[in-house]
Design a protein around this motif. Sequence first.
Motif, PDB file in Angstrom:
ATOM      1  N   VAL A 170     -51.586  33.321 -36.075  1.00 17.40           N
ATOM      2  CA  VAL A 170     -51.597  33.331 -34.468  1.00 17.40           C
ATOM      3  C   VAL A 170     -51.705  32.040 -34.128  1.00 17.40           C
ATOM      4  CG1 VAL A 170     -52.248  35.766 -34.551  1.00 17.40           C
ATOM      5  CG2 VAL A 170     -53.843  34.130 -34.400  1.00 17.40           C
ATOM      6  N   ALA A 171     -51.207  31.459 -32.817  1.00 15.55           N
ATOM      7  CA  ALA A 171     -51.295  30.030 -32.451  1.00 15.55           C
ATOM      8  C   ALA A 171     -51.035  30.228 -30.857  1.00 15.55           C
ATOM      9  CB  ALA A 171     -50.457  29.255 -33.028  1.00 15.55           C
ATOM     10  N   PHE A 172     -51.733  29.490 -29.889  1.00 17.03           N
ATOM     11  CA  PHE A 172     -51.535  29.522 -28.685  1.00 17.03           C
ATOM     12  C   PHE A 172     -50.723  28.314 -28.163  1.00 17.03           C
ATOM     13  CE2 PHE A 172     -55.360  32.300 -28.470  1.00 17.03           C
ATOM     14  CZ  PHE A 172     -55.355  32.926 -27.611  1.00 17.03           C
ATOM     15  N   ALA A 173     -49.647  28.891 -27.272  1.00 19.95           N
ATOM     16  CA  ALA A 173     -48.943  27.877 -26.970  1.00 19.95           C
ATOM     17  C   ALA A 173     -49.479  27.154 -25.504  1.00 19.95           C
ATOM     18  CB  ALA A 173     -47.436  28.253 -26.462  1.00 19.95           C
ATOM     19  N   ASN A 174     -50.101  27.814 -24.690  1.00 19.47           N
ATOM     20  CA  ASN A 174     -50.951  27.599 -23.672  1.00 19.47           C
ATOM     21  C   ASN A 174     -51.876  28.590 -23.443  1.00 19.47           C
ATOM     22  OD1 ASN A 174     -49.604  29.382 -21.784  1.00 19.47           O
ATOM     23  ND2 ASN A 174     -47.796  28.064 -22.139  1.00 19.47           N
ATOM     24  N   SER A 175     -52.844  28.372 -22.321  1.00 18.99           N
ATOM     25  CA  SER A 175     -53.471  29.635 -22.167  1.00 18.99           C
ATOM     26  C   SER A 175     -53.027  30.805 -21.909  1.00 18.99           C
ATOM     27  CB  SER A 175     -54.662  29.149 -20.886  1.00 18.99           C
ATOM     28  OG  SER A 175     -55.224  28.032 -21.278  1.00 18.99           O
ATOM     29  N   SER A 176     -51.818  31.213 -21.524  1.00 27.45           N
ATOM     30  CA  SER A 176     -51.204  32.324 -21.030  1.00 27.45           C
ATOM     31  C   SER A 176     -50.556  32.857 -22.209  1.00 27.45           C
ATOM     32  CB  SER A 176     -50.708  32.316 -19.755  1.00 27.45           C
ATOM     33  OG  SER A 176     -49.703  31.321 -19.828  1.00 27.45           O
ATOM     34  N   VAL A 177     -49.999  32.017 -23.231  1.00 23.45           N
ATOM     35  CA  VAL A 177     -48.911  32.618 -24.213  1.00 23.45           C
ATOM     36  C   VAL A 177     -49.453  32.568 -25.785  1.00 23.45           C
ATOM     37  CG1 VAL A 177     -46.680  32.157 -25.151  1.00 23.45           C
ATOM     38  CG2 VAL A 177     -46.876  31.923 -22.542  1.00 23.45           C
ATOM     39  N   VAL A 178     -49.452  33.556 -26.348  1.00 24.82           N
ATOM     40  CA  VAL A 178     -49.974  33.639 -27.852  1.00 24.82           C
ATOM     41  C   VAL A 178     -48.799  33.846 -28.700  1.00 24.82           C
ATOM     42  CG1 VAL A 178     -51.040  35.789 -27.470  1.00 24.82           C
ATOM     43  CG2 VAL A 178     -51.792  34.122 -29.448  1.00 24.82           C
ATOM     44  N   LEU A 179     -48.475  33.131 -29.592  1.00 26.71           N
ATOM     45  CA  LEU A 179     -47.667  33.442 -30.724  1.00 26.71           C
ATOM     46  C   LEU A 179     -48.116  34.142 -32.147  1.00 26.71           C
ATOM     47  CD1 LEU A 179     -46.269  30.541 -29.608  1.00 26.71           C
ATOM     48  CD2 LEU A 179     -44.345  31.360 -30.187  1.00 26.71           C
ATOM     49  N   SER A 180     -47.430  34.736 -32.759  1.00 32.25           N
ATOM     50  CA  SER A 180     -47.882  35.459 -33.916  1.00 32.25           C
ATOM     51  C   SER A 180     -46.678  35.370 -34.885  1.00 32.25           C
ATOM     52  CB  SER A 180     -48.402  36.881 -33.797  1.00 32.25           C
ATOM     53  OG  SER A 180     -47.591  37.736 -33.338  1.00 32.25           O
ATOM     54  N   ALA A 181     -46.893  35.208 -36.265  1.00 34.29           N
ATOM     55  CA  ALA A 181     -46.152  35.430 -37.380  1.00 34.29           C
ATOM     56  C   ALA A 181     -46.408  36.556 -38.272  1.00 34.29           C
ATOM     57  CB  ALA A 181     -46.215  34.087 -37.904  1.00 34.29           C
ATOM     58  N   SER A 182     -45.682  37.277 -38.812  1.00 35.84           N
ATOM     59  CA  SER A 182     -45.940  38.394 -39.569  1.00 35.84           C
ATOM     60  C   SER A 182     -44.954  38.208 -40.789  1.00 35.84           C
ATOM     61  CB  SER A 182     -45.711  39.527 -38.800  1.00 35.84           C
ATOM     62  OG  SER A 182     -45.893  40.708 -39.627  1.00 35.84           O
ATOM     63  N   LEU A 183     -45.514  39.254 -41.682  1.00 29.46           N
ATOM     64  CA  LEU A 183     -44.619  39.364 -43.081  1.00 29.46           C
ATOM     65  C   LEU A 183     -43.534  40.305 -42.820  1.00 29.46           C
ATOM     66  CD1 LEU A 183     -47.508  40.167 -45.440  1.00 29.46           C
ATOM     67  CD2 LEU A 183     -45.980  37.837 -45.310  1.00 29.46           C
ATOM     68  N   ASP A 184     -43.242  40.810 -41.705  1.00 26.98           N
ATOM     69  CA  ASP A 184     -42.053  41.662 -41.385  1.00 26.98           C
ATOM     70  C   ASP A 184     -40.929  40.639 -40.798  1.00 26.98           C
ATOM     71  OD1 ASP A 184     -42.794  40.550 -38.679  1.00 26.98           O
ATOM     72  OD2 ASP A 184     -42.845  42.525 -37.982  1.00 26.98           O
ATOM     73  N   GLY A 185     -40.990  39.366 -40.878  1.00 24.82           N
ATOM     74  CA  GLY A 185     -39.927  38.490 -40.919  1.00 24.82           C
ATOM     75  C   GLY A 185     -39.578  38.027 -39.471  1.00 24.82           C
ATOM     76  N   THR A 186     -40.595  38.405 -38.442  1.00 23.05           N
ATOM     77  CA  THR A 186     -40.466  37.840 -37.021  1.00 23.05           C
ATOM     78  C   THR A 186     -41.820  36.994 -36.456  1.00 23.05           C
ATOM     79  OG1 THR A 186     -41.590  39.938 -36.189  1.00 23.05           O
ATOM     80  CG2 THR A 186     -39.099  40.072 -36.527  1.00 23.05           C
ATOM     81  N   VAL A 187     -41.340  36.281 -35.465  1.00 21.33           N
ATOM     82  CA  VAL A 187     -42.473  35.662 -34.787  1.00 21.33           C
ATOM     83  C   VAL A 187     -42.171  36.016 -33.400  1.00 21.33           C
ATOM     84  CG1 VAL A 187     -43.235  33.232 -34.182  1.00 21.33           C
ATOM     85  CG2 VAL A 187     -42.278  33.602 -36.185  1.00 21.33           C
ATOM     86  N   LYS A 188     -43.331  36.498 -32.575  1.00 20.37           N
ATOM     87  CA  LYS A 188     -43.206  37.115 -31.496  1.00 20.37           C
ATOM     88  C   LYS A 188     -44.187  36.306 -30.325  1.00 20.37           C
ATOM     89  CE  LYS A 188     -41.918  41.691 -32.633  1.00 20.37           C
ATOM     90  NZ  LYS A 188     -42.386  43.286 -32.686  1.00 20.37           N
ATOM     91  N   ALA A 189     -43.825  35.999 -29.130  1.00 28.50           N
ATOM     92  CA  ALA A 189     -44.322  35.547 -28.283  1.00 28.50           C
ATOM     93  C   ALA A 189     -44.781  36.588 -27.265  1.00 28.50           C
ATOM     94  CB  ALA A 189     -43.603  34.353 -27.361  1.00 28.50           C
ATOM     95  N   HIS A 190     -46.263  36.311 -27.010  1.00 28.91           N
ATOM     96  CA  HIS A 190     -46.885  37.455 -26.181  1.00 28.91           C
ATOM     97  C   HIS A 190     -47.106  37.038 -24.779  1.00 28.91           C
ATOM     98  CE1 HIS A 190     -46.766  39.879 -29.601  1.00 28.91           C
ATOM     99  NE2 HIS A 190     -47.071  38.749 -30.380  1.00 28.91           N
ATOM    100  N   ASP A 191     -46.946  37.650 -23.699  1.00 26.59           N
ATOM    101  CA  ASP A 191     -47.483  37.015 -22.282  1.00 26.59           C
ATOM    102  C   ASP A 191     -48.942  37.692 -22.107  1.00 26.59           C
ATOM    103  OD1 ASP A 191     -47.951  36.247 -19.816  1.00 26.59           O
ATOM    104  OD2 ASP A 191     -46.315  37.080 -18.608  1.00 26.59           O
ATOM    105  N   LEU A 192     -50.137  36.801 -21.912  1.00 24.83           N
ATOM    106  CA  LEU A 192     -51.330  37.190 -21.766  1.00 24.83           C
ATOM    107  C   LEU A 192     -51.647  37.830 -20.197  1.00 24.83           C
ATOM    108  CD1 LEU A 192     -53.426  34.686 -24.115  1.00 24.83           C
ATOM    109  CD2 LEU A 192     -52.149  36.974 -24.392  1.00 24.83           C
TER     110      LEU A 192
END
Length: 945
Positions: free
Chosen positions: A482-504
Amino acid sequence: MKFNFKLRRLCGAYYGSPTSTESKSGSGANLVYTSDGNTLLSAVSNRVQMLDLQTHTVRTLPIEARSNIRCMALSPDDCLLVTVDVQNYAMLVNVRRGVVLHRFRFSKGKVRQVLFSPCGQYMAVTVGKHVQVWNSLKNRKREFAPLVLHRTYTGLTDDVVALHWSTDSSIICAASRDGTARIWTLHTTKHYEPVTLSGHKSALVGIFLSTNVAQGANEGDTFHGLPLLPQNTTVTTSDNENSNRIRSCFTVSIDGALVTWECNPGSVHEEEMSPSPSSTAPDDDHFGDDAVSFFTGGDTLSSGNRKRSFHELSSSSSPFSSSKSQAHKLVHATWSVKARHYFHQEGATVTSTDYCEKERLLVVGFSSGLFGLYEMPSVSNIHTLSVGSDQIIRTSVLNKTGEWLAIGCPTSQQLLVWEWRSETYILKQRGHAYGMRCMAYSPDGIVVCSGGEDGKLKLWNATSGFCYVTLEQSHTAPVTAVAFANSSVVLSASLDGTVKAHDLHRYRTFKTLTTPTPTQFLSLAVDPSGEVVTAGTIDPFHIYVWNLQTGKLMDILTGHTGPVCGLAFQSTGGTLASASWDGTVKFWDLYKGNVPTESVQHTSDVVCVAFRPDGKEICTGTIGGLLSFWDVEDARLKFEIDGRRDIAGGRKMNDRMTADNNASSRYFTSVCYSADGSCVLAGGNSKYVCIYEISQQILLKKFQVTFNRSLDGVLDELNSKNLGEGGPIDDHADSGDETTYNALTLPGAKRGDDGSRKSRVEVLTTQVAFSSTGREWATVSGEGLHVYSLDDDMIFDPIALTEDITPATIDAKLSAGEYGIALKMAIHLNESELVQEVLEGTPYGSIPHVVRTIGPEQLERLLQFVSKSMADSPHVEFYLQWCLTLLQTHGTYMEKHRGTFMRAFRAMHKNVQSRHDELKTICDENKYTLAFVKDQAQLLLSKHS
C-alpha cells in the motif's frame, strides 16, 4: 534524535489471539469493565488493551504475559489486575502504573476463570476441579509473596468453569462441567453445610446469585417474611435485612437450559433463635464460630473485630440483625427448583453468559453468533440479535449499570460494545481475518492504512488507534503493498493482478489499474507528485507504469531476471529504484526512457530498498543479512552494515539447536529511513527490529516486538534436562518451561502419541515505517500493528545549560513580563511542562515580539513544543497564532533548511489538521444550533440599537 521509543498501542487486533492455533471458540479471554463502566479491558494475545469508551481511545498496557492470556480479573477499586495465560502462569499488575507486581503459577489444574470478591480482599480461582480463594489484601505492600492461599474448596467431579460471589463476599458459588453447581461460605459458618445443585443434563456455563425475589413470589412467602417460629417467640427484623438475603440462584447450561433455584430458609431451633438473657451471649456465639474456624482452617476473629461485633450485636434486639452476613442467613436453608426455561436455538449451544443484578438483565451468547438479552426472573426476551453467521461468541459481559453490552468473537478478533436501549454500537472493531501484511503512513502522519491477507484495506487513526473505515471490496487476494499518493488517495497492490486507487473522502475505489496479461504484484511505489504509479511483479519480472489520472498503462520496464520485490521513488526528480531477487538494484529515469541508467550488483538476492529523504542515498537489504548504502549520483557503494548477528535470535519448535548455533538465514525484509535521514529502521524474519546510526555505522537500539511463547521463534535456548546423547529426548517438549505435548502412552509403545498435531505461527516483521513526524514508527507482525512512540516527559535533556537557568528564574522573568527571555530559558531546560507554562503565560498580543527573539538554533525545538502543547490544549486559536507567527517570521529560513525542520513542521501540520477535523465535525453536527445562536444575537443587537 532520541530513541526512547515505547510501545504505545497494538492496532489491528482488539480481542482474541490472531496467531493462535488452538480452537478458535476457546482462544479468547474474558472481557472486564472498570467500576465506572466507561473503560473496557480486552486481552489480545499476551497483552491487555484498555479501551476508553468515552474518549474513544485505546491504550496498551506495558506488560506482557508469557503466552496467550486465557482469563483475567480486575479488582473493584480498578487498581489490581490479575491475568492467567494458557500455561497457568499468572501476573499481578498495577493497572494505573502499568507495573507487574508479582508472577506466580497455578500448577494443579487448568485455570478457566478468576474473580475478585466485591470487597476486593479475596480472589477466587478455578484450578481444575477445585476452587482456590486467595487473600489479596496484603498485596498493597511490598512483599515477596503478596498472595496468601485462604482455602481450597472441593466437591465437584469435573473442571470448574464459572464463579460468582455474593454481594457481601461471604458466599461463593461455582459451576462445573459435570452439570452441577456448589455453594460454599467464605469462612466456616456454624451449622452450614455446602450445597450441591444438580438439575442439568449437560455442562454448565454460568451461575449467578441474586437477592431479588424469584418468579412468582408474593407477599407472605418465605422471601418476604420470617420463617415460622415456635410459640411465644417474638423476632423483629427490618426490611433492609430481608432485602440482603440470597433468595435465588440462576444456572445456565451449554444446551440452553436455565434453572431458577429458590432458597427456602429452614426452621431453626428455639435455643438458636431466642435472645440469650446473658449479656455475653453474642460474644459466646462468635466464640463458637471462632472455635469452628480454628479447627477447620478458617480465619479467626481478632479481638478488635470481636469487640466490634459484640457492640453491633448488643445494640440489636434480635440475632437477625444487620450484622449477620448472607452466609449466616443460609444456615438450615434448602434449595428447590422454582422454574425452568429453555433458549430454543437449533444447532447452537450456549457459549457465554452474564448477569447484571442492578437491572436484572441476563445476556446469553450462542455458538451461532446470536446473543439474547433477557429480563429476570421472568426470562422475558428483550433483544435477540446476530453478530454474524460464522461467529462464535466467546464472552459477553454487561457493565454494572447494565447499559453497555460487550461481546468478543475470537474467530474474527471482533469486539463489539452495544447499547441495548438505543440499539446502537458504542464500539465496533475487527481485525484482518488472516493477519496483517503491509502498511503505510499518510504524508501528514494522521492516518495509517493497512492491507491484510483477506484482501481488505483498513484505515486507522494514528492518534486514537481505532479503525474507522474498512474497504471491504478492495481485492480478491492478499494485499502485498500500500502507498499514499496524497493525504486523500491511497493505492494498493494485490496478488489478484490489480492496483486500485481509493478515495479517502468518499471511501470508494475510483481507479483500477490492470496489465495486458494476468500477473501478480509484489511491490508498489508512487512518485512525489502522486501522478505516476509503478508496480513490480512476481512473474514475468516486469515493472508496470501507469498514469493515475487517466488510468492508462504508460510503460513496461524490463531488465530484471527475478521477482521485483521493492520499488522506491526519489523525493526530488523522477528516478525510480527497483530491487529484485536477481541480486541487482536498477535506477530508472522515467522521463528519459525504459532503459535503466544504472545497475548495482549485490552478492545475494535483494529483498528491500529505500531512499533517503533528500534522495541522495539508498539503502538495500539482502538475504545475507547485509545493509548496503549506495550513492545515487555515481552508483558507488559507500559502506555496508552486517546485521546478521543483530537480527539473529529465536529458535523454532523443530530446531535441534539454539539460536546462536543455528545456520538458518536471518535477514532484513524491510528498511526505512528516519525523517531526518540520520538513522535507518530495519526489520525482517526475526523477533527484533533494529535502528542503525548511518554516519557511525553502529547499532543504536533493537526492539523485541513480542515475548509471547505461544509463537514460534521466541525462545533462544534448549532445556538441558530434555537433552540426551542423540539430541532432544522429546521433540515436542524440548523448550525450557514449555511442555505442550501431553500424549497418552499406548500399549507396547515407548513413546505416546494421541494423534494430535500442533503448529505455531513464527514471529516476524513484514514491514517497518517511520511516521512523517519522526516521533513514532510502526511495524507489522503476526499480532498486528505495533506502534512505538517517544515519551519525552520522563527525560531531562537540556541544551546550553548554565547555572542561571533555573525554573525559579523562569517564573521570575515571566512574572516581570520578559516573555522572550523566559521562553529561551525554558527551551534550554527542555522540559515540556515548563515550556507550555511559558507559552500559555505569554499574552496574545506579545506573541509576534517573542517569536522574533527566537534564534535558528532554538527554532526546531520550539516548533516541537508548540505542536505537542497544541495536541491536548483547549486554546486552539491561541496556538494557531503561535504557528502562524512562526511561519511568517521564520518561514524563509525553514525553506532554505528544509531537511532540518521537516520533521517538526510535519508534527505541527498533523496537530493542526487534527484540530481542524475535530472542530469541523463539531460545527457540522451543530450547524443549526450555531445558526440559531447567531440569529438570536442579531435580534438582541437590533433591539438594543
